[in-house]
Design an enzyme around this catalytic site. Structure first.
Site, mmCIF file in Angstrom:
data_model
loop_
_atom_site.group_PDB
_atom_site.id
_atom_site.type_symbol
_atom_site.label_atom_id
_atom_site.label_comp_id
_atom_site.label_asym_id
_atom_site.label_seq_id
_atom_site.Cartn_x
_atom_site.Cartn_y
_atom_site.Cartn_z
ATOM 1 N N ASP A 15 0.780 -5.977 3.481
ATOM 2 C CA ASP A 15 0.180 -5.171 4.533
ATOM 3 C C ASP A 15 -0.155 -6.051 5.729
ATOM 4 O OD1 ASP A 15 -1.105 -3.011 5.842
ATOM 5 O OD2 ASP A 15 -3.035 -3.593 5.001
ATOM 6 N N ASP A 73 0.512 -2.024 12.127
ATOM 7 C CA ASP A 73 -0.040 -1.687 10.805
ATOM 8 C C ASP A 73 1.031 -1.100 9.907
ATOM 9 O OD1 ASP A 73 -1.636 -1.121 8.666
ATOM 10 O OD2 ASP A 73 -2.940 0.299 9.691
#
Length: 487
Positions: A362, A157
Site C-alpha cells: 500500500d 493511494d
C-alpha cells in the site's frame, strides 16, 4: 634453535584441534548471523536538520525530463516544502505522522473486515511527478496532474479507488495549497447522473451506492458519493467527468469525485488519486491507454529528492525485476495482495507460522505492519545483530528504539522480505529507522506489530523507498527492483 623449534612444533600440533574448532565456530557465526549483510546509515545529514528548512522559495512546477518520445513523459519531482521557505518542526510532524498512520491502518483493517464479511461478485506510457507529501502534513506521496486545465496535487493511494478533488462551491473544505477545482469554468466538465451505470459502480469502489441528489447546491439527478476512511476522514460530493492530463497523455471523460464536503488527514493536497482495482479507479479507467500497468519509484526523504509515477510498461530501470503473483482474493478485490513467504535480517532467515499468508502492499500506509509472530522474530534477530547501542523508550506504534545522537554513522542489518516466486524486496537503508526526533536521540525500527495474528499485514511506503514497484493488473503480477529514485 633446534630445541626451540622442537618445542614449538608439538605445542602447535596440540593446539591445532582447538584452533580448528574455534575457526569453525567463528565462520559459523559469520554465516548464521550475517555480519557482512549490513549497510551504513549516516545519521546527521538528512532532511530533518533544521537548517535545511530555511531555504529560499523556488519554483514548484515539475519539468519534462524526457524529450522526443511520443508515448512517454518523465517529470521532475521535488518536495513542495522547498517552495514555501517555511521553517519546519520536523520532530512534531514526524511524531504526529505516526498517530495519523495508525488511524489509517485501523481504517484499512475495518474496511477489510467489512469486505470479508460480505459477498463480492495498444500500450502507451506516461509519467507524472511523485514526491514526498511531508510538506502537506502527511508522509504519503503526491503527484501533480492537470485536471481540466488546472494543476491539482493528489495523494497517491493504491488502497483507494475513487479519485477526487475539492470542488467549488464547497460547503466544508480543509485548507489546501492552491485553488479548488471549479467545474463551472471548465468546458470539458460533465455531470454523472444517478441513473447511470457509472454511478452504480460506486458500490464496489466506496461501499456507498450513488445517491440521487439531496443537496441544495447540486442538481437532484446528480450521482452523489460518500467515501469514509474509517478514522473520521471523509469526502462527500458528486461524480463528474473531466479531461485529465497524465504527463503527455490526455485522458478524456475521466470520472472523479467533486468533493463539496471534505475533512480529514489529507494535509494541503487537492485530493486523492485512487489506484485501486475497482472499475472507477484510475487504473481501470485508463486500461485502454496503459493496459492496466503502472509503477512508481518512491524517493527518499532527503532534501530535494525526486521520484516518478509511471503509467504503462515503458519505465526506466537498470536492475533486473523480480515478479510475484498478485493473490486472488474476491473478498479483497480492490487491494493489491502478495504472498509473503519469508524474511531475513542480516542474512539470517526467520521462521514463523504466519509466513505464506497474504499481505497488502500500500502506497498510503507509512510504516509496515506485520503479524505479531513475524514481528517478534524480526525484533529478536534485529536486536541480536544491532547490539551495544543505547536503547530508548518506545514511541507510539514503534517499540524498538535507540538513542543514536552521539553517532555519526551506524552499521545496520539488512532487512529482506521474500514473496512467492522468490521475488525479493530489500529495504533501503533509509527505510530501516524512523527518526522520531531529528537529532537521532529517539530513532526506532520502522516496523510495527499488528494487534492480532489474523489481521492483514501491510507493506508501507517507508519500506518501499528507492524501489521500482510495478503493478501489472492485466497479467496479475507485481514486480520489484532496486532503483535510485532521485534525479
Amino acid at each position: 634453535m633446534s630445541k626451540k623449534a622442537t618445542f614449538l612444533l608439538p605445542l602447535n600440533l596440540s593446539l591445532a584441534p582447538f584452533l580448528l574448532v574455534l575457526l569453525y565456530h567463528l565462520l559459523s557465526c559469520v554465516a548464521v548471523h550475517g555480519v557482512q549483510e549490513k549497510k551504513i546509515l549516516t545519521l546527521h545529514n538528512n532532511i530533518w536538520s533544521p537548517m535545511k528548512s530555511n531555504k529560499a522559495p523556488s519554483s514548484c512546477f515539475s519539468h519534462n525530463l524526457d524529450k522526443g518520445r511520443e508515448s512517454s513523459t518523465t517529470l521532475e519531482m521535488k518536495h513542495r516544502e522547498l517552495c514555501s521557505g517555511k521553517t519546519i518542526d520536523w520532530g512534531k510532524k514526524l511524531r504526529r505522522a505516526l498517530t495519523l498512520d495508525n488511524l489509517r491502518v485501523q481504517s484499512l483493517q475495518l474496511k477489510i473486515k467489512a469486505m470479508s464479511s460480505s459477498t463480492t461478485e495498444s500500450i502507451s506510457e506516461a509519467q507524472t511527478p511523485l514526491t514526498s507529501g511531508m510538506n502537506l502534513q502527511t508522509l504519503n506521496y503526491i503527484v501533480t496532474v492537470d485536471l481540466g486545465g488546472r494543476n491539482m496535487t493528489l495523494i497517491v493511494d493504491t488502497g483507494s479507488d475513487l479519485t477526487w478533488v475539492q470542488c467549488q462551491p464547497c460547503k466544508s473544505c480543509y485548507n489546501q495549497q492552491g485553488p479548488l477545482y471549479d467545474p463551472s469554468v471548465s468546458s470539458s466538465y460533465k455531470t454523472v447522473f444517478c441513473n447511470s451505470s457509472t454511478c452504480q459502480d460506486l458500490v464496489a469502489a466506496t461501499g456507498n451506492s450513488g445517491l440521487c441528489g439531496g443537496n441544495s447546491d447540486v442538481d437532484k439527478t446528480t450521482c452523489d458519493y460518500v467515501v469514509s476512511y474509517g478514522d473520521g476522514s471523509y469526502t462527500r460530493g458528486d461524480l463528474g467527468s473531466e479531461s485529465i492530463q497524465l504527463g503527455d497523455t490526455n485522458v478524456e471523460s475521466f470520472v472523479f469525485g467533486c468533493g463539496r464536503s471534505n475533512k480529514g488527514l489529507f494535509g494541503g493536497a487537492s485530493g486523492l488519486m485512487g489506484l485501486g482495482r475497482s472499475s472507477v479507479s484510475l487504473v481501470s479507467q485508463t486500461m485502454k491507454n496503459f493496459n492496466g500497468v503502472f509503477s512508481y519509484c518512491l524517493p527518499s526523504l532527503e532534501d530535494g529528492a525526486s521520484g516518478s509515477l509511471s503509467f504503462g510498461d515503458d519505465y526506466k530501470n537498470s536492475t533486473s525485476v523480480s515478479y510475484t503473483p498478485l493473490v486472488q482474493n474476491p473478498q479483497l478485490s480492490s487491494f493489491y495482495v502478495l504472498n509473503l513467504t519469508g524474511a531475513s535480517i542480516g542474512g539470517v532467515e526467520l521462521e514463523s507460522s504466519s509466513f505464506g499468508r497474504g499481505i497488502l502492499i500500500d502506497s498510503g500506509t507509512v510504516i509496515t505492519r506485520l503479524p505479531p509472530s513475524i514481528y517478534k522474530a524480526v525484533k529478536r534477530e534485529f536486536l541480536k545483530q544491532f547490539s551495544g547501542f543505547p536503547s530508548a523508550p518506545s514511541y507510539s506504534i514503534l517499540d524498538t528504539c535507540f538513542n543514536l545522537t552521539s553517532y555519526e554513522d551506524v552499521s545496520i542489518p539488512t532487512i529482506k522480505m521474500i514473496f512467492q516466486g522468490n521475488a525479493e524486496l530489500e529495504v533501503d537503508v533509509t527505510g530501516v529507522f524512523y527518526f522520531v526526533k531529528p537529532d537521532a536521540s529517539l530513532v526506532c525500527l520502522a516496523l510495527a506489530s499488528l494487534s492480532y495474528e489474523n489481521d492483514v499485514g501491510i507493506i508501507g511506503n517507508y519500506q518501499q523507498k528507492n524501489q521500482r514497484v510495478i503493478y501489472d493488473t492485466k497479467q496479475e503480477k507485481l514486480g520489484i527492483a532496486g532503483e535510485n529514485c532521485s534525479f
